[in-house]
Design a protein around this motif. Structure first.
Motif, PDB file in Angstrom:
ATOM      1  N   LEU A 143      15.296  -8.306  38.464  1.00 35.59           N
ATOM      2  CA  LEU A 143      14.145  -7.471  38.823  1.00 35.59           C
ATOM      3  C   LEU A 143      14.554  -6.325  39.741  1.00 35.59           C
ATOM      4  O   LEU A 143      14.028  -5.212  39.634  1.00 35.59           O
ATOM      5  CB  LEU A 143      13.058  -8.319  39.475  1.00 35.59           C
ATOM      6  N   ALA A 144      15.514  -6.598  40.622  1.00 29.98           N
ATOM      7  CA  ALA A 144      15.988  -5.540  41.521  1.00 29.98           C
ATOM      8  C   ALA A 144      16.656  -4.414  40.727  1.00 29.98           C
ATOM      9  O   ALA A 144      16.442  -3.226  40.998  1.00 29.98           O
ATOM     10  CB  ALA A 144      16.959  -6.124  42.548  1.00 29.98           C
ATOM     11  N   VAL A 145      17.461  -4.795  39.732  1.00 28.09           N
ATOM     12  CA  VAL A 145      18.123  -3.794  38.899  1.00 28.09           C
ATOM     13  C   VAL A 145      17.095  -3.004  38.094  1.00 28.09           C
ATOM     14  O   VAL A 145      17.149  -1.765  38.014  1.00 28.09           O
ATOM     15  CB  VAL A 145      19.137  -4.464  37.953  1.00 28.09           C
ATOM     16  N   VAL A 191       7.028  -7.564  30.985  1.00 21.57           N
ATOM     17  CA  VAL A 191       6.259  -6.866  32.022  1.00 21.57           C
ATOM     18  C   VAL A 191       5.341  -5.834  31.389  1.00 21.57           C
ATOM     19  O   VAL A 191       4.168  -5.712  31.762  1.00 21.57           O
ATOM     20  CB  VAL A 191       7.204  -6.206  33.049  1.00 21.57           C
ATOM     21  N   ARG A 192       5.848  -5.090  30.410  1.00 21.10           N
ATOM     22  CA  ARG A 192       5.019  -4.083  29.749  1.00 21.10           C
ATOM     23  C   ARG A 192       3.858  -4.726  29.003  1.00 21.10           C
ATOM     24  O   ARG A 192       2.746  -4.207  28.987  1.00 21.10           O
ATOM     25  CB  ARG A 192       5.869  -3.243  28.795  1.00 21.10           C
ATOM     26  N   GLN A 193       4.122  -5.861  28.373  1.00 14.17           N
ATOM     27  CA  GLN A 193       3.081  -6.516  27.585  1.00 14.17           C
ATOM     28  C   GLN A 193       2.019  -7.167  28.461  1.00 14.17           C
ATOM     29  O   GLN A 193       0.816  -7.067  28.183  1.00 14.17           O
ATOM     30  CB  GLN A 193       3.713  -7.573  26.678  1.00 14.17           C
ATOM     31  N   ARG A 194       2.442  -7.845  29.531  1.00 13.36           N
ATOM     32  CA  ARG A 194       1.520  -8.655  30.332  1.00 13.36           C
ATOM     33  C   ARG A 194       0.964  -7.929  31.552  1.00 13.36           C
ATOM     34  O   ARG A 194      -0.063  -8.317  32.093  1.00 13.36           O
ATOM     35  CB  ARG A 194       2.214  -9.929  30.800  1.00 13.36           C
ATOM     36  N   GLY A 195       1.685  -6.905  31.999  1.00 11.28           N
ATOM     37  CA  GLY A 195       1.263  -6.208  33.215  1.00 11.28           C
ATOM     38  C   GLY A 195       1.894  -6.769  34.460  1.00 11.28           C
ATOM     39  O   GLY A 195       2.110  -6.047  35.435  1.00 11.28           O
ATOM     40  N   ARG A 252       8.715  -4.388  41.881  1.00  7.19           N
ATOM     41  CA  ARG A 252       8.700  -5.764  42.369  1.00  7.19           C
ATOM     42  C   ARG A 252       7.557  -5.980  43.355  1.00  7.19           C
ATOM     43  O   ARG A 252       7.179  -5.071  44.097  1.00  7.19           O
ATOM     44  CB  ARG A 252      10.015  -6.095  43.066  1.00  7.19           C
ATOM     45  N   ASP A 253       6.998  -7.187  43.333  1.00  3.21           N
ATOM     46  CA  ASP A 253       6.066  -7.592  44.374  1.00  3.21           C
ATOM     47  C   ASP A 253       6.433  -9.004  44.802  1.00  3.21           C
ATOM     48  O   ASP A 253       7.442  -9.557  44.353  1.00  3.21           O
ATOM     49  CB  ASP A 253       4.603  -7.492  43.897  1.00  3.21           C
ATOM     50  N   HIS A 254       5.651  -9.615  45.686  1.00  4.17           N
ATOM     51  CA  HIS A 254       5.967 -10.940  46.193  1.00  4.17           C
ATOM     52  C   HIS A 254       5.903 -11.958  45.066  1.00  4.17           C
ATOM     53  O   HIS A 254       4.852 -12.181  44.469  1.00  4.17           O
ATOM     54  CB  HIS A 254       5.009 -11.322  47.315  1.00  4.17           C
ATOM     55  N   GLY A 255       7.047 -12.547  44.750  1.00  9.46           N
ATOM     56  CA  GLY A 255       7.083 -13.602  43.750  1.00  9.46           C
ATOM     57  C   GLY A 255       7.195 -13.133  42.325  1.00  9.46           C
ATOM     58  O   GLY A 255       7.138 -13.952  41.401  1.00  9.46           O
ATOM     59  N   GLY A 256       7.368 -11.823  42.079  1.00  2.85           N
ATOM     60  CA  GLY A 256       7.466 -11.359  40.700  1.00  2.85           C
ATOM     61  C   GLY A 256       7.583  -9.853  40.601  1.00  2.85           C
ATOM     62  O   GLY A 256       8.203  -9.211  41.448  1.00  2.85           O
ATOM     63  N   ALA A 257       6.973  -9.303  39.549  1.00  4.49           N
ATOM     64  CA  ALA A 257       7.027  -7.868  39.321  1.00  4.49           C
ATOM     65  C   ALA A 257       5.804  -7.440  38.532  1.00  4.49           C
ATOM     66  O   ALA A 257       5.191  -8.240  37.829  1.00  4.49           O
ATOM     67  CB  ALA A 257       8.299  -7.485  38.561  1.00  4.49           C
ATOM     68  N   VAL A 258       5.457  -6.155  38.653  1.00  2.00           N
ATOM     69  CA  VAL A 258       4.313  -5.599  37.930  1.00  2.00           C
ATOM     70  C   VAL A 258       4.764  -4.351  37.183  1.00  2.00           C
ATOM     71  O   VAL A 258       5.775  -3.733  37.514  1.00  2.00           O
ATOM     72  CB  VAL A 258       3.150  -5.242  38.882  1.00  2.00           C
ATOM     73  N   ALA A 259       4.010  -4.006  36.157  1.00  2.00           N
ATOM     74  CA  ALA A 259       4.316  -2.818  35.362  1.00  2.00           C
ATOM     75  C   ALA A 259       4.065  -1.560  36.174  1.00  2.00           C
ATOM     76  O   ALA A 259       3.245  -1.544  37.107  1.00  2.00           O
ATOM     77  CB  ALA A 259       3.466  -2.804  34.095  1.00  2.00           C
ATOM     78  N   LEU A 260       4.763  -0.504  35.804  1.00  2.00           N
ATOM     79  CA  LEU A 260       4.573   0.777  36.472  1.00  2.00           C
ATOM     80  C   LEU A 260       3.217   1.374  36.138  1.00  2.00           C
ATOM     81  O   LEU A 260       2.783   1.327  34.984  1.00  2.00           O
ATOM     82  CB  LEU A 260       5.644   1.774  36.020  1.00  2.00           C
ATOM     83  N   PRO A 261       2.534   1.976  37.119  1.00  2.00           N
ATOM     84  CA  PRO A 261       1.351   2.764  36.788  1.00  2.00           C
ATOM     85  C   PRO A 261       1.764   4.024  36.053  1.00  2.00           C
ATOM     86  O   PRO A 261       2.926   4.422  36.073  1.00  2.00           O
ATOM     87  CB  PRO A 261       0.745   3.096  38.162  1.00  2.00           C
ATOM     88  N   ALA A 262       0.797   4.653  35.390  1.00  2.00           N
ATOM     89  CA  ALA A 262       1.103   5.831  34.571  1.00  2.00           C
ATOM     90  C   ALA A 262       1.750   6.940  35.387  1.00  2.00           C
ATOM     91  O   ALA A 262       2.643   7.632  34.918  1.00  2.00           O
ATOM     92  CB  ALA A 262      -0.172   6.346  33.907  1.00  2.00           C
ATOM     93  N   THR A 263       1.339   7.132  36.642  1.00  2.00           N
ATOM     94  CA  THR A 263       1.923   8.200  37.447  1.00  2.00           C
ATOM     95  C   THR A 263       3.389   7.935  37.729  1.00  2.00           C
ATOM     96  O   THR A 263       4.207   8.845  37.752  1.00  2.00           O
ATOM     97  CB  THR A 263       1.162   8.334  38.778  1.00  2.00           C
ATOM     98  N   SER A 264       3.743   6.649  37.937  1.00  2.00           N
ATOM     99  CA  SER A 264       5.141   6.319  38.167  1.00  2.00           C
ATOM    100  C   SER A 264       5.951   6.439  36.890  1.00  2.00           C
ATOM    101  O   SER A 264       7.150   6.676  36.928  1.00  2.00           O
ATOM    102  CB  SER A 264       5.268   4.899  38.722  1.00  2.00           C
ATOM    103  N   ALA A 265       5.311   6.231  35.738  1.00  2.00           N
ATOM    104  CA  ALA A 265       6.011   6.345  34.462  1.00  2.00           C
ATOM    105  C   ALA A 265       6.591   7.737  34.277  1.00  2.00           C
ATOM    106  O   ALA A 265       7.683   7.892  33.730  1.00  2.00           O
ATOM    107  CB  ALA A 265       5.064   6.011  33.317  1.00  2.00           C
ATOM    108  N   LEU A 266       5.883   8.770  34.714  1.00  2.00           N
ATOM    109  CA  LEU A 266       6.395  10.135  34.610  1.00  2.00           C
ATOM    110  C   LEU A 266       7.665  10.281  35.432  1.00  2.00           C
ATOM    111  O   LEU A 266       8.646  10.876  34.989  1.00  2.00           O
ATOM    112  CB  LEU A 266       5.340  11.139  35.074  1.00  2.00           C
TER     113      LEU A 266
END
Length: 265
Positions: free
Chosen positions: A52-54, A26-30, A63-77
């Motif tokens: 993905l839930a864990v 996820v981190r590599q691909r987004g 998580r999003d529909h059908g997969g997952a996406v990387a955290l935006p920088a604001t969520s990383a904090l």
């Protein structure tokens, strides 16, 4: 057919390794898709959705529909602050014990990690010091201390650790020789040593280790409950491990057999 993981154990090495690798993808691909991950790891889509839930609860991804996406920088904090609060009492004890290894006049190398930050809070009586670090949070915490010279290693900022990574960090370290490195870890294993799930972080940690005469690892006992898939350092490269008293007895014996000094706090 893949075995039912409920019979294997909720935190089996197989499951933990897969989740670590999913986080890295996820981190590599987004972004990643459930069906793609199911094919890669040879498990059912239901198993991947559980993973993905864990990982979402742990602040690793969204998580999003059908997969997952990387955290935006604001969520990383937010995710970083959540990790910092996990096993905080143990981290405080480990940090205080680590500070006892520092003498006034030392030049020390501090890795990026929430436990290392706790160590900085106990260095007030250890000055004067020269501190070399790739950790933004360590630099911020050091502002409270007098008579400390700080060298910040430049590079690409990683918001998961709030540390710098990459060739610039390694190039800067190539000219340095410090007495002690206080190393953080994502995971530790008595067989494979220090491991990580991100190749860039692993490369940077190895560069930190090459610049130090002595390596002191700060890792609470929960770090032994998972395993990354990228090797960082073997146990033989580590002089001392400072951890808490919840470390399993079997792991303690293996570390001592490997010749590693273990400090339990």
């Amino acid at each position: 057919m893949q075995p039912d993981e409920s019979t294997i154990g909720e935190r089996s090495p197989l499951m933990l390794d897969r989740r670590t690798r999913i986080a890295e993808l996820v981190r590599q691909r987004g972004s990643v898709r459930v069906n793609e991950l199911a094919d890669i790891f040879g498990v059912t889509p239901v198993t991947i959705r559980n993973d993905l839930a864990v990982l979402e609860r742990e602040g690793v991804l969204v998580r999003d529909h059908g997969g997952a996406v990387a955290l935006p920088a604001t969520s990383a904090l937010i995710a970083f602050e959540q990790r910092a609060s996990i096993r905080l009492e143990a981290k405080v004890r480990i940090g205080a014990a680590a500070a006892q290894f520092v003498q006034p006049g030392d030049t020390i190398l501090l890795d990026a990690g929430t436990t290392v930050v706790e160590m900085v809070k106990h260095l007030r009586q250890r000055t004067p010091l020269t501190v070399v670090t790739n950790a933004l949070n360590v630099v911020i915490e050091l502002r409270h201390l007098n008579d400390v010279q700080v060298w910040m290693l430049g590079g690409t900022v990683n918001y998961a650790t709030f540390g710098t990574l990459g060739p610039l960090v390694e190039q800067s370290l190539g000219d340095l020789v410090v007495e002690k490195l206080f190393l953080a870890a994502e995971s530790v294993d008595s067989t494979y040593g220090v491991t990580d799930s991100t190749s860039e972080i692993a490369h940077t940690k190895r560069a930190l280790a090459r610049a130090a005469r002595r390596i002191i690892l700060l890792a609470d006992s929960s770090k032994w409950q998972r395993r990354g898939f990228i090797k960082v350092l073997p146990l033989e490269a580590i002089e001392t491990i400072i951890t808490d008293t919840d470390l399993p007895e079997t792991e303690l014996r293996r570390l001592e057999m490997a010749g590693v000094r273990v400090v339990l706090v």
